[in-house]
Design a protein around this motif. Structure first.
Motif, PDB file in Angstrom:
ATOM      1  N   TYR A   1       0.842  -1.203   0.000  1.00  0.00           N
ATOM      2  CA  TYR A   1       0.000   0.000   0.000  1.00  0.00           C
ATOM      3  C   TYR A   1       0.877   1.252   0.000  1.00  0.00           C
ATOM      4  O   TYR A   1       0.677   2.181  -0.779  1.00  0.00           O
ATOM      5  CB  TYR A   1      -0.898  -0.023   1.240  1.00  0.00           C
ATOM      6  CG  TYR A   1      -1.776   1.190   1.407  1.00  0.00           C
ATOM      7  CD1 TYR A   1      -3.007   1.259   0.767  1.00  0.00           C
ATOM      8  CD2 TYR A   1      -1.378   2.263   2.195  1.00  0.00           C
ATOM      9  CE1 TYR A   1      -3.817   2.365   0.915  1.00  0.00           C
ATOM     10  CE2 TYR A   1      -2.177   3.375   2.346  1.00  0.00           C
ATOM     11  CZ  TYR A   1      -3.396   3.417   1.711  1.00  0.00           C
ATOM     12  OH  TYR A   1      -4.189   4.515   1.853  1.00  0.00           O
ATOM     13  N   ARG A   2       1.885   1.238   0.888  1.00  0.00           N
ATOM     14  CA  ARG A   2       2.776   2.400   0.991  1.00  0.00           C
ATOM     15  C   ARG A   2       3.539   2.631  -0.310  1.00  0.00           C
ATOM     16  O   ARG A   2       3.711   3.757  -0.755  1.00  0.00           O
ATOM     17  CB  ARG A   2       3.747   2.211   2.162  1.00  0.00           C
ATOM     18  CG  ARG A   2       3.149   2.543   3.510  1.00  0.00           C
ATOM     19  CD  ARG A   2       4.240   2.697   4.553  1.00  0.00           C
ATOM     20  NE  ARG A   2       4.901   1.433   4.815  1.00  0.00           N
ATOM     21  CZ  ARG A   2       4.510   0.569   5.738  1.00  0.00           C
ATOM     22  NH1 ARG A   2       3.462   0.832   6.460  1.00  0.00           N
ATOM     23  NH2 ARG A   2       5.162  -0.560   5.924  1.00  0.00           N
ATOM     24  N   ALA A   3       3.980   1.509  -0.901  1.00  0.00           N
ATOM     25  CA  ALA A   3       4.746   1.626  -2.158  1.00  0.00           C
ATOM     26  C   ALA A   3       3.884   2.258  -3.246  1.00  0.00           C
ATOM     27  O   ALA A   3       4.327   3.150  -3.973  1.00  0.00           O
ATOM     28  CB  ALA A   3       5.223   0.249  -2.594  1.00  0.00           C
ATOM     29  N   LYS A   4       2.631   1.804  -3.323  1.00  0.00           N
ATOM     30  CA  LYS A   4       1.723   2.330  -4.355  1.00  0.00           C
ATOM     31  C   LYS A   4       1.397   3.799  -4.090  1.00  0.00           C
ATOM     32  O   LYS A   4       1.319   4.603  -5.008  1.00  0.00           O
ATOM     33  CB  LYS A   4       0.454   1.487  -4.418  1.00  0.00           C
ATOM     34  CG  LYS A   4       0.673   0.152  -5.094  1.00  0.00           C
ATOM     35  CD  LYS A   4      -0.647  -0.543  -5.371  1.00  0.00           C
ATOM     36  CE  LYS A   4      -0.511  -1.699  -6.332  1.00  0.00           C
ATOM     37  NZ  LYS A   4       0.248  -2.803  -5.816  1.00  0.00           N
ATOM     38  N   LEU A   5       1.220   4.119  -2.801  1.00  0.00           N
ATOM     39  CA  LEU A   5       0.923   5.511  -2.445  1.00  0.00           C
ATOM     40  C   LEU A   5       2.120   6.413  -2.766  1.00  0.00           C
ATOM     41  O   LEU A   5       1.954   7.530  -3.241  1.00  0.00           O
ATOM     42  CB  LEU A   5       0.578   5.595  -0.958  1.00  0.00           C
ATOM     43  CG  LEU A   5      -0.245   6.817  -0.544  1.00  0.00           C
ATOM     44  CD1 LEU A   5      -1.615   6.792  -1.194  1.00  0.00           C
ATOM     45  CD2 LEU A   5      -0.393   6.881   0.958  1.00  0.00           C
ATOM     46  N   THR A   6       3.302   5.901  -2.508  1.00  0.00           N
ATOM     47  CA  THR A   6       4.518   6.662  -2.824  1.00  0.00           C
ATOM     48  C   THR A   6       4.606   6.901  -4.325  1.00  0.00           C
ATOM     49  O   THR A   6       4.980   7.992  -4.775  1.00  0.00           O
ATOM     50  CB  THR A   6       5.766   5.895  -2.340  1.00  0.00           C
ATOM     51  OG1 THR A   6       5.610   5.625  -0.954  1.00  0.00           O
ATOM     52  CG2 THR A   6       7.036   6.691  -2.566  1.00  0.00           C
ATOM     53  N   GLN A   7       4.240   5.874  -5.065  1.00  0.00           N
ATOM     54  CA  GLN A   7       4.250   5.988  -6.538  1.00  0.00           C
ATOM     55  C   GLN A   7       3.288   7.097  -6.978  1.00  0.00           C
ATOM     56  O   GLN A   7       3.644   7.953  -7.799  1.00  0.00           O
ATOM     57  CB  GLN A   7       3.799   4.656  -7.126  1.00  0.00           C
ATOM     58  CG  GLN A   7       4.444   4.342  -8.451  1.00  0.00           C
ATOM     59  CD  GLN A   7       4.038   2.957  -8.926  1.00  0.00           C
ATOM     60  OE1 GLN A   7       3.611   2.115  -8.161  1.00  0.00           O
ATOM     61  NE2 GLN A   7       4.157   2.730 -10.209  1.00  0.00           N
ATOM     62  N   ILE A   8       2.107   7.086  -6.407  1.00  0.00           N
ATOM     63  CA  ILE A   8       1.110   8.118  -6.735  1.00  0.00           C
ATOM     64  C   ILE A   8       1.656   9.491  -6.374  1.00  0.00           C
ATOM     65  O   ILE A   8       1.541  10.451  -7.130  1.00  0.00           O
ATOM     66  CB  ILE A   8      -0.219   7.838  -5.996  1.00  0.00           C
ATOM     67  CG1 ILE A   8      -0.883   6.580  -6.568  1.00  0.00           C
ATOM     68  CG2 ILE A   8      -1.158   9.026  -6.108  1.00  0.00           C
ATOM     69  CD1 ILE A   8      -2.089   6.125  -5.792  1.00  0.00           C
ATOM     70  N   ARG A   9       2.259   9.555  -5.175  1.00  0.00           N
ATOM     71  CA  ARG A   9       2.822  10.828  -4.702  1.00  0.00           C
ATOM     72  C   ARG A   9       3.881  11.357  -5.661  1.00  0.00           C
ATOM     73  O   ARG A   9       3.893  12.548  -6.000  1.00  0.00           O
ATOM     74  CB  ARG A   9       3.431  10.608  -3.308  1.00  0.00           C
ATOM     75  CG  ARG A   9       3.969  11.851  -2.658  1.00  0.00           C
ATOM     76  CD  ARG A   9       4.717  11.470  -1.384  1.00  0.00           C
ATOM     77  NE  ARG A   9       5.562  12.557  -0.960  1.00  0.00           N
ATOM     78  CZ  ARG A   9       5.179  13.519  -0.127  1.00  0.00           C
ATOM     79  NH1 ARG A   9       3.974  13.508   0.371  1.00  0.00           N
ATOM     80  NH2 ARG A   9       6.000  14.491   0.200  1.00  0.00           N
ATOM     81  N   GLN A  10       4.749  10.455  -6.122  1.00  0.00           N
ATOM     82  CA  GLN A  10       5.822  10.870  -7.030  1.00  0.00           C
ATOM     83  C   GLN A  10       5.256  11.395  -8.347  1.00  0.00           C
ATOM     84  O   GLN A  10       5.665  12.443  -8.844  1.00  0.00           O
ATOM     85  CB  GLN A  10       6.768   9.690  -7.291  1.00  0.00           C
ATOM     86  CG  GLN A  10       7.751   9.478  -6.145  1.00  0.00           C
ATOM     87  CD  GLN A  10       8.539   8.197  -6.288  1.00  0.00           C
ATOM     88  OE1 GLN A  10       8.236   7.390  -7.163  1.00  0.00           O
ATOM     89  NE2 GLN A  10       9.520   8.001  -5.434  1.00  0.00           N
ATOM     90  N   ILE A  11       4.300  10.645  -8.894  1.00  0.00           N
ATOM     91  CA  ILE A  11       3.687  11.059 -10.163  1.00  0.00           C
ATOM     92  C   ILE A  11       3.022  12.423  -9.996  1.00  0.00           C
ATOM     93  O   ILE A  11       3.173  13.324 -10.818  1.00  0.00           O
ATOM     94  CB  ILE A  11       2.659  10.013 -10.650  1.00  0.00           C
ATOM     95  CG1 ILE A  11       3.392   8.719 -11.015  1.00  0.00           C
ATOM     96  CG2 ILE A  11       1.866  10.538 -11.845  1.00  0.00           C
ATOM     97  CD1 ILE A  11       2.483   7.539 -11.254  1.00  0.00           C
ATOM     98  N   TYR A  12       2.308  12.561  -8.864  1.00  0.00           N
ATOM     99  CA  TYR A  12       1.608  13.820  -8.592  1.00  0.00           C
ATOM    100  C   TYR A  12       2.582  15.000  -8.556  1.00  0.00           C
ATOM    101  O   TYR A  12       2.371  16.024  -9.201  1.00  0.00           O
ATOM    102  CB  TYR A  12       0.859  13.694  -7.261  1.00  0.00           C
ATOM    103  CG  TYR A  12       0.276  14.989  -6.756  1.00  0.00           C
ATOM    104  CD1 TYR A  12      -0.874  15.520  -7.336  1.00  0.00           C
ATOM    105  CD2 TYR A  12       0.864  15.691  -5.711  1.00  0.00           C
ATOM    106  CE1 TYR A  12      -1.410  16.710  -6.881  1.00  0.00           C
ATOM    107  CE2 TYR A  12       0.332  16.879  -5.250  1.00  0.00           C
ATOM    108  CZ  TYR A  12      -0.803  17.378  -5.837  1.00  0.00           C
ATOM    109  OH  TYR A  12      -1.332  18.556  -5.390  1.00  0.00           O
ATOM    110  N   HIS A  13       3.673  14.830  -7.816  1.00  0.00           N
ATOM    111  CA  HIS A  13       4.633  15.931  -7.687  1.00  0.00           C
ATOM    112  C   HIS A  13       5.360  16.222  -8.997  1.00  0.00           C
ATOM    113  O   HIS A  13       5.635  17.381  -9.304  1.00  0.00           O
ATOM    114  CB  HIS A  13       5.624  15.632  -6.563  1.00  0.00           C
ATOM    115  CG  HIS A  13       5.038  15.847  -5.204  1.00  0.00           C
ATOM    116  ND1 HIS A  13       4.783  17.093  -4.691  1.00  0.00           N
ATOM    117  CD2 HIS A  13       4.605  14.965  -4.278  1.00  0.00           C
ATOM    118  CE1 HIS A  13       4.230  16.976  -3.498  1.00  0.00           C
ATOM    119  NE2 HIS A  13       4.108  15.696  -3.214  1.00  0.00           N
ATOM    120  N   THR A  14       5.655  15.175  -9.740  1.00  0.00           N
ATOM    121  CA  THR A  14       6.312  15.383 -11.038  1.00  0.00           C
ATOM    122  C   THR A  14       5.417  16.200 -11.962  1.00  0.00           C
ATOM    123  O   THR A  14       5.854  17.175 -12.587  1.00  0.00           O
ATOM    124  CB  THR A  14       6.631  14.025 -11.701  1.00  0.00           C
ATOM    125  OG1 THR A  14       7.347  13.238 -10.766  1.00  0.00           O
ATOM    126  CG2 THR A  14       7.454  14.195 -12.951  1.00  0.00           C
TER     127      THR A  14
END
Length: 347
Positions: free
Chosen positions: A149-162
């Motif tokens: 869950y954390r890994a997927k959320l981090t992925q979302i976070r990264q995409i969002y910030h990029t």
DNA sequence: GTACATGATTACGC
DNA sequence: GCGTAATCATGTAC
């Protein structure tokens, strides 16, 4: 001199010298004492402005230059600026004081709560903790799910910030470009700094709407991730073979009374790497399904009874007694008696 | 795709 | 609060 004044008066004092493209009376003026002459000047200038689009490019350029150099130009320019100040700004002024968009606020709050926006806090640990509480267990599988869950959320976070960074960069570049363009144009037409500021706001609003779409998409992605993680039924996994073996061993070796105590449940939970609640569920399901179809479970019961007997024999031959839920002290109970006892107990 | 197995949930009684 | 019975939803074997 401030920016507004500088822009508005940027042509004040620009050469008053005559220009071959202008009529004689425009080049010389009227000396500033003749009111009728000045009116005629302004009339001529306006006439030339009105007809400038009918001329060829070269002619228009020459005429534009002549107009810029005309002695009346700064005064006319200031008047136009004043008129624009009074009309355009008063019309649009009210529109600029917009309250913050409630939808945008909701999206921002959600992204902040989920740890997508704002400072990094372990990939939405709050949400993961809530999810853990909801799922009611902290087994090995749960830990794996949490990290997933954390890994997927981090992925979302990264995409969002990029993406957010891209939008902000594009917005800044476009804003700078427009501002430069407007500053350049302010030499030839009345553009006040307020207008530039307003234009910048318009650009920012346009980019904000794009950002809102990005935030909305991010929120949707988080919601889907959360719902999948929190939905216990969706994430149901069969227990591993070893866990099932341990539970079955206990069940069939305690067939006369297949109701483990709280301590036994805890020990089984520990051995199987599942929760006490899962142990309770398993025994609840097992009891009812066994009772419903004893014949079907007969073979399984025989197998576990034999295994228990062997374990007990081994234990006694080694001069030691095992003392665990999986190898009870009662050694190998008579299967038939157990079945009979269990059926009597259930009835 | 279907049938069956299985873990989880819910309503109910005690 | 615990256990039972019914049911749901997903996993798995074919």
């Amino acid at each position: 001199m401030d920016e507004q004044t500088r822009l508005m008066h940027s042509h004040t004092g620009v050469g008053m010298a005559g220009h071959p493209g202008l009529p004689q009376h425009m080049q010389e003026g009227t000396g500033g004492t003749d009111g009728d002459g000045r009116k005629q000047d302004i009339g001529d200038i306006l006439q030339q402005i009105m007809t400038i689009t009918d001329q060829s490019l070269d002619e228009a350029q020459a005429r534009k230059h002549a107009l810029n150099c005309h002695r009346m130009k700064p005064a006319l320019f200031n008047v136009l600026c004043e008129i624009k100040e009074k009309t355009v700004l008063s019309i649009r002024g009210a529109q600029e004081e917009e309250p913050p968009d409630p939808q945008l606020m909701r999206l921002d709050n959600m992204l902040l709560a989920e740890g997508v926006s704002g400072p990094e806090k372990g990939g939405g640990s709050a949400a993961a903790a809530a999810a853990a509480a909801a799922s009611g267990g902290v087994g090995a599988d749960n830990s794996a799910e949490h990290s997933d869950y954390r890994a997927k959320l981090t992925q979302i976070r990264q995409i969002y910030h990029t993406e957010l960074e891209k939008y902000e960069q594009a917005c800044n570049e476009f804003t700078t470009h427009v501002m430069n363009l407007l500053r350049e144009q302010s030499r030839t037409r009345p553009i006040s700094p307020k207008e530039i500021e307003r234009m910048v706001n318009i650009i920012h609003r346009k980019f904000s709407s794009i950002q809102m779409q990005l935030k909305q998409s991010t929120c949707e992605a988080v919601m889907i991730l959360r719902s999948r993680f929190l939905d216990a039924r969706r994430k149901r996994r069969n227990f591993n073979k070893q866990a099932t073996e341990i539970l079955n061993e206990y069940f069939y070796s305690h067939l006369s009374n297949p109701y483990p105590s709280e301590e036994a449940k805890e020990e089984l939970a520990k051995k199987c790497a599942i929760t006490v609640a899962q142990v309770s569920n398993w025994f609840g399901n097992k009891r009812i399904r066994y009772k419903k179809n004893i014949g079907k479970f007969q073979e399984e019961a025989n197998m576990y009874a034999a295994r228990t007997a062997v374990n007990a024999a081994n234990a006694s031959s080694h001069g030691s007694q095992a003392n665990s839920p999986s190898t009870p002290n009662s050694a190998a109970p008579c299967l038939y008696l157990c079945l009979l006892s269990f059926c009597l107990h259930l009835n």
